[in-house]
Design an enzyme around this catalytic site. Structure first.
Site, PDB file in Angstrom:
ATOM      1  N   ASP A 145       0.705  -1.337   0.057  1.00 57.93           N
ATOM      2  CA  ASP A 145       0.099   0.200   0.159  1.00 57.93           C
ATOM      3  C   ASP A 145       0.756   1.238   0.114  1.00 57.93           C
ATOM      4  O   ASP A 145       1.768   1.288   0.732  1.00 57.93           O
ATOM      5  CB  ASP A 145      -0.942   0.104   1.180  1.00 57.93           C
ATOM      6  CG  ASP A 145      -2.036  -0.860   0.938  1.00 57.93           C
ATOM      7  OD1 ASP A 145      -2.522  -1.126  -0.113  1.00 57.93           O
ATOM      8  OD2 ASP A 145      -2.722  -1.469   1.848  1.00 57.93           O
ATOM      9  N   THR A 146       0.504   2.280  -1.009  1.00 60.80           N
ATOM     10  CA  THR A 146       1.082   3.413  -0.965  1.00 60.80           C
ATOM     11  C   THR A 146       0.434   4.388  -1.388  1.00 60.80           C
ATOM     12  O   THR A 146      -0.854   4.198  -1.865  1.00 60.80           O
ATOM     13  CB  THR A 146       2.189   3.236  -2.213  1.00 60.80           C
ATOM     14  OG1 THR A 146       3.062   1.904  -1.986  1.00 60.80           O
ATOM     15  CG2 THR A 146       2.969   4.246  -2.410  1.00 60.80           C
TER      16      THR A 146
END
Length: 574
Positions: free
Chosen positions: A387-388
């Site tokens: 996740d980013t």
């Protein structure tokens, strides 16, 4: 025998001597609400959450720089997008300093704890670093050190009039007063407290339950107000005491105490030893532009290798959205990922032949290996993640930022440092416990990172600022945005809206195949299957393709922005 039909090579002049256009007759409309290329002359901000975009815009309105706006937006994202980023994660930056005419990379990723080693995990019966829990936390969070270094540059070189505390004010307010939970956060809260599958039981951790679930144990739903008083207090302490509070002060002690109570790895010494690093960006020519990204331990090398290969193919002649186009991009990705997986790690621990991998000669050799008619075969299996958030800012002075901040898997380790409200990342589960692996776990080492900020320069100045979250999808989405804007003349929002593909695994998607969004015609999908591509059709505008964004800078100063309908984002202009 299958004929190896070569791809058309670029020709002198014409479409491959690119003049990036601000208008296009090609339109990709969406079946969900999307923005229409906001235009501005005094500034542009694109983030995956509208509250963060507004915080960045407010910083610009108050005379702040692109860096100030990026810090303000990043801090807000740490509050309202906690499943994708936070104070307990890492970041990578590209910053263009207009006054100096310089592009810099900033590596704010953390190193492994001094006691982190394969033997630590093997003694506890683990064959891999766990993805959840305190033992998943084996690297120092670097994000706050990135804010600190970037802010110093903003004050010293760009003349920022804003204070450090001012940049954190909006984030502290949303943490204290609350905000309405958006679609993406609500979705992943439901998934990760469902108990359905590995790592989906975060509600079993008391500190996570206290922050992200209501009194009845149900996770917050879309539209409900989420308040994070402990996180608000941590932001207030950071605002008052600066980044030293995180690495040398009370927050550092609270993180270390939480780790010690659960036999974890991080200590006050590990946090005190951390520092972010400035670096020279990687660069490759692309048409008449220069494509830039962060050096290792970022996978920016993979994104640039894809473009270095495509620079030897006349993509415009293949046709945007054609089976030939997707074949070219998938095969270039396959070659680049093979090199990435062989070499990418912490350059302080591994010699990486970047000069060779990103050379024009190697790009030509790689392009010559691609068959138009037949896939070279599947990628080796890789673990999915992570996740980013990507955000981009350009200001009136011409300063520009392309930045990613991450906690790896959604909600990272799932561990909240007691009394701080800070979710701690699990980036270190990307390490291998195999002593022969290039990315093997070692004390003080940075793991390979999927974070891939990008910027394309024209005559040394930013022309395209872009990026995306999405693990393995990041280099591919950067290639999609670049080729669609540069080679095919799409406007930024159309390039972001356009159907995307993903070869390999990505965040939230364990299948190691060639995923195509459903808007890609079945005839194209079938053609690719005939060529040996392991095609899997997925839904339209799926989040597994990442949340992308872009800012296109015209030579006359006009800015054109885009945010992804696959997320909760917004591009806003001055």
């Amino acid at each position: 025998m299958v004929e190896n039909r070569p791809f058309p090579a670029p020709t002198a002049g014409g479409r491959n001597s690119v003049e990036v256009r601000m208008n296009t007759t090609v339109r990709y409309s969406a079946t969900v609400p999307v923005g229409i290329n906001p235009l501005g002359r005094k500034g542009m901000v694109s983030t995956p959450h509208y509250l963060a975009s507004q915080a960045g815009l407010d910083a610009l309105r108050r005379g702040g720089t692109a860096v100030d706006a990026a810090i303000a937006a990043s801090a807000v994202l740490s509050v309202v997008y906690p499943h994708m980023c936070g104070l307990g994660g890492d970041s990578f930056w590209l910053i263009y300093d207009a006054a100096r005419g310089e592009l810099k990379a900033l590596n704010a990723s953390g190193r492994a704890a001094a006691s982190a080693c394969p033997e630590f995990y093997e003694a506890r019966g683990f064959k891999a670093v766990p993805a959840r829990g305190y033992l998943a936390v084996n690297t120092v969070p670097g994000a706050v050190s990135g804010w600190d270094e970037a802010f110093r540059l903003s004050r010293e070189s760009m003349g920022s009039p804003l204070s450090w505390a001012e940049l954190l004010d909006a984030a502290r307010g949303y943490a204290e007063d609350g905000f309405a939970v958006g679609h993406s956060l609500a979705h992943w809260l439901a998934v990760d407290t469902s108990g359905q599958g590995a790592g989906r039981g975060l509600h079993q951790f008391p500190a996570f339950l206290e922050v992200f679930c209501k009194e009845n144990g149900r996770p917050y739903a879309e539209g409900e107000i989420l308040r994070q008083p402990d996180l608000a207090q941590s932001l207030a302490r950071l605002a008052q005491n600066g980044a030293d509070e995180f690495y040398h002060g009370g927050i550092a002690r609270a993180i270390a105490d939480s780790m010690m109570l659960h036999s974890g790895l991080l200590t006050v010494g590990d946090l005190a030893d951390h520092h972010a690093d400035w670096a020279e960006p990687l660069r490759v020519p692309y048409r008449d532009l220069t494509a830039c990204s962060a050096p290792p331990n970022s996978q920016g090398m993979a994104a640039l290798e894809i473009l270095n290969i495509c620079n030897n193919i006349d993509l415009a002649a293949l046709g945007e959205g054609s089976a030939d186009y997707y074949q070219a991009m998938a095969e270039a990705t396959r070659l680049a990922f093979q090199d990435r997986d062989r070499w990418l790690s912490d350059p302080a621990h591994t010699d990486i032949p970047l000069d060779r991998l990103l050379s024009p000669e190697y790009g030509r050799e790689q392009a010559a290996r691609i068959s138009l008619e037949k896939s070279a075969g599947p990628l080796p299996p890789l673990s999915p993640g992570g996740d980013t958030v990507w955000l981009g800012v350009v200001d009136a002075a011409g300063n520009a930022v392309s930045m990613l901040q991450s906690i790896y898997h959604e909600f990272g380790s799932g561990m909240v440092a007691v009394g701080t409200g800070i979710l701690l990342q699990n980036r270190g589960c990307a390490f291998s416990l195999d002593p022969a692996h290039v990315n093997r776990l070692e004390p003080g080492k940075r793991t390979m990172h999927t974070l891939t900020p990008a910027m394309l320069l024209k005559d040394g100045k930013p022309r395209l600022v872009c990026g995306s979250m999405g693990g393995e999808g990041q280099p591919q989405t950067l290639a999609a945005l670049t080729t669609r804007i540069v080679d095919f003349g799409l406007a930024p929002q159309d390039a972001v809206n356009a159907p995307r593909w993903l070869l390999g695994r990505s965040w939230g998607a364990p299948d190691n195949d060639l995923k195509l969004e459903g808007r890609i015609p079945e005839s194209v999908a079938e053609d690719l299957r005939r060529r040996g591509q392991p095609v899997l059709m997925v839904e339209d505008y799926t989040e597994i393709m990442g949340h992308a964004g872009a800012i296109l800078c015209d030579e006359d100063g006009l800015l054109q922005g885009a945010a992804d309908p696959r997320g909760d984002g917004q591009a806003v202009a001055l």
